[in-house]
Design an enzyme around this catalytic site. Structure first.
Site, PDB file in Angstrom:
ATOM      1  N   HIS A  37    -113.296   2.028  -9.763  1.00 24.21           N
ATOM      2  CA  HIS A  37    -114.716   1.126 -10.421  1.00 24.21           C
ATOM      3  C   HIS A  37    -114.515  -0.186 -10.338  1.00 24.21           C
ATOM      4  CE1 HIS A  37    -114.994   5.509 -11.980  1.00 24.21           C
ATOM      5  NE2 HIS A  37    -116.137   5.387 -11.515  1.00 24.21           N
ATOM      6  N   GLN A 155    -123.644   9.639  -0.713  1.00 25.37           N
ATOM      7  CA  GLN A 155    -124.489   9.136  -1.774  1.00 25.37           C
ATOM      8  C   GLN A 155    -124.883   7.566  -1.298  1.00 25.37           C
ATOM      9  OE1 GLN A 155    -123.938   9.114  -6.126  1.00 25.37           O
ATOM     10  NE2 GLN A 155    -122.573   7.342  -5.826  1.00 25.37           N
ATOM     11  N   MET A 186    -108.995   7.749  -5.803  1.00 27.17           N
ATOM     12  CA  MET A 186    -108.970   7.746  -7.316  1.00 27.17           C
ATOM     13  C   MET A 186    -110.443   8.314  -7.464  1.00 27.17           C
ATOM     14  SD  MET A 186    -107.530   3.882  -8.072  1.00 27.17           S
ATOM     15  CE  MET A 186    -105.887   3.527  -8.057  1.00 27.17           C
ATOM     16  N   ARG A 189    -112.614  12.597 -11.804  1.00 30.47           N
ATOM     17  CA  ARG A 189    -112.466  14.059 -11.861  1.00 30.47           C
ATOM     18  C   ARG A 189    -110.727  14.169 -11.878  1.00 30.47           C
ATOM     19  NH1 ARG A 189    -117.495  14.613  -9.555  1.00 30.47           N
ATOM     20  NH2 ARG A 189    -118.674  16.136 -10.834  1.00 30.47           N
TER      21      ARG A 189
HETATM   22  P1  AMP Z   1    -119.029   7.386 -10.675  1.00 29.59           P
HETATM   23  O1  AMP Z   1    -118.450   7.088 -12.012  1.00 29.59           O
HETATM   24  O2  AMP Z   1    -118.117   8.547 -10.255  1.00 29.59           O
HETATM   25  O3  AMP Z   1    -120.479   7.791 -10.354  1.00 29.59           O
HETATM   26  O4  AMP Z   1    -118.708   6.284  -9.583  1.00 29.59           O
HETATM   27  C1  AMP Z   1    -119.161   4.991  -9.616  1.00 29.59           C
HETATM   28  C2  AMP Z   1    -119.023   4.293  -8.517  1.00 29.59           C
HETATM   29  O5  AMP Z   1    -117.843   3.713  -8.195  1.00 29.59           O
HETATM   30  C3  AMP Z   1    -119.760   4.977  -7.220  1.00 29.59           C
HETATM   31  O6  AMP Z   1    -120.481   3.990  -6.390  1.00 29.59           O
HETATM   32  C4  AMP Z   1    -118.277   5.529  -6.830  1.00 29.59           C
HETATM   33  O7  AMP Z   1    -118.636   5.547  -5.194  1.00 29.59           O
HETATM   34  C5  AMP Z   1    -117.388   4.468  -6.832  1.00 29.59           C
HETATM   35  N1  AMP Z   1    -116.205   4.846  -6.720  1.00 29.59           N
HETATM   36  C6  AMP Z   1    -115.560   6.041  -7.401  1.00 29.59           C
HETATM   37  N2  AMP Z   1    -114.348   6.237  -6.956  1.00 29.59           N
HETATM   38  C7  AMP Z   1    -113.954   5.195  -6.351  1.00 29.59           C
HETATM   39  C8  AMP Z   1    -112.854   5.008  -5.497  1.00 29.59           C
HETATM   40  N3  AMP Z   1    -111.917   5.641  -5.646  1.00 29.59           N
HETATM   41  N4  AMP Z   1    -113.007   3.626  -4.683  1.00 29.59           N
HETATM   42  C9  AMP Z   1    -114.137   2.774  -4.687  1.00 29.59           C
HETATM   43  N5  AMP Z   1    -115.123   3.318  -5.428  1.00 29.59           N
HETATM   44  C10 AMP Z   1    -115.037   4.314  -5.924  1.00 29.59           C
END
Ligand code: AMP
Length: 282
Positions: A37, A155, A186, A189
């Site tokens: 993030h 997504q 990363m 979860r």
């Molecule tokens: P989430 O909180 O899981 O909804 O993720 C928020 C944003 O962070 C989304 O755009 C995800 O694709 C991105 N994201 C989650 N994990 C990663 C990662 N390991 N590397 C880069 N972006 C990520």
């Protein structure tokens, strides 16, 4: 770092920033933040004058109520990390702020076949919830650029479609997946994984990399079977899908022609936790 809980206050503040000529970058998240993030925040800070990060665990995108209830919440640590990263604004809306009309909706976002394949197939209604919340966020923040992670490959494609459908004047910038030193993508979860499952979880990336490394040597159906075995033999209890698709359309392919960019994607359960990952095959 300024914290807003109401959209009207956020909008007023951002209008002032925009009037001063500042560009706005937006990073939507569901919290339980990690370095992945923060990479999005960092990218936004490099490209935009003001960076807004939202933290909102969106109930309408969870097809499984158990998954929603178990979603990790680490708000104090999130704010600490965002401040350290130089985030300008954090938006922390309540469910009532985002959904004054209630959680049920009659609006249907026409995202076509993306709705019914891969994540869409295994998580019915998920992308409708994603579109609904992001459409609202985009109206509230009206950013110049929104930053999202390639980790959620489908997504990103759905959001591109949403932006097109509504002629939203926001650019989507897709940031590479950040991985742990051993290669595990990363994810918020990952916090829910028991120690030995955390080790085994790496198999999902190993399996996708195995496909990438061997795509020119072996027939794809055989590779997919072998990759599935890598995941199951490591201790995953169930695979939702493991597939190789056209990287631009996400339509499954039967073989590589050596030219078309492809992406290998998988979703599987370990210790009751559903993990997804993907690897580009250029
Ligand atoms: P989430 O909180 O899981 O909804 O993720 C928020 C944003 O962070 C989304 O755009 C995800 O694709 C991105 N994201 C989650 N994990 C990663 C990662 N390991 N590397 C880069 N972006 C990520």
């Amino acid at each position: 770092m300024i914290l807003f809980k109401e959209a009207k206050d956020l909008k007023k503040h951002l209008e002032k920033c925009k009037a001063q000529g500042q560009s706005v970058g937006f990073v939507p998240t569901m919290g339980a933040l990690h370095q992945g993030h923060l990479a999005l925040v960092q990218q936004s800070r490099m490209e935009c004058g003001v960076t807004v990060c939202s933290i909102f665990v969106n109930p309408t995108q969870f097809n499984d109520p158990g998954d929603f209830e178990k979603y990790p919440v680490t708000i104090e640590n999130d704010l600490f990390l965002l401040e350290k990263q130089g985030t300008d604004i954090v938006f922390l809306p309540s469910v009532a702020e985002m959904y004054p009309e209630g959680l049920h909706s009659t609006i249907h976002y026409d995202i076509g076949y993306l709705e019914n394949i891969l994540e869409g197939y295994y998580r019915p209604g998920h992308f409708q919830g994603v579109c609904r919340v992001l459409h609202k966020f985009l109206n509230m923040v009206n950013p110049h650029i929104m930053f999202m992670g390639r980790k959620d490959y489908q997504q990103c494609m759905v959001v591109k479609k949403l932006i097109e459908l509504y002629n939203i004047p926001t650019l989507l910038s897709i940031v590479d997946t950040l991985r742990e030193p051993d290669g595990l993508a990363m994810s918020s979860r990952n916090m829910r994984l028991q120690t030995d499952d955390r080790q085994k979880a790496l198999a999902i990336y190993k399996a996708l990399s195995y496909i990438k490394d061997n795509i020119t040597n072996s027939p794809l159906p055989q590779l997919l079977q072998e990759a599935g075995s890598i995941i199951l033999q490591a201790g995953f209890e169930k695979i939702d899908y493991i597939q190789v698709c056209n990287a631009d359309t996400l339509q499954p392919v039967a073989a590589s022609d050596g030219i078309t960019p492809l992406v290998a994607l998988a979703a599987a359960f370990i210790g009751g936790v559903r993990l997804i990952d993907n690897v580009l095959i250029d």
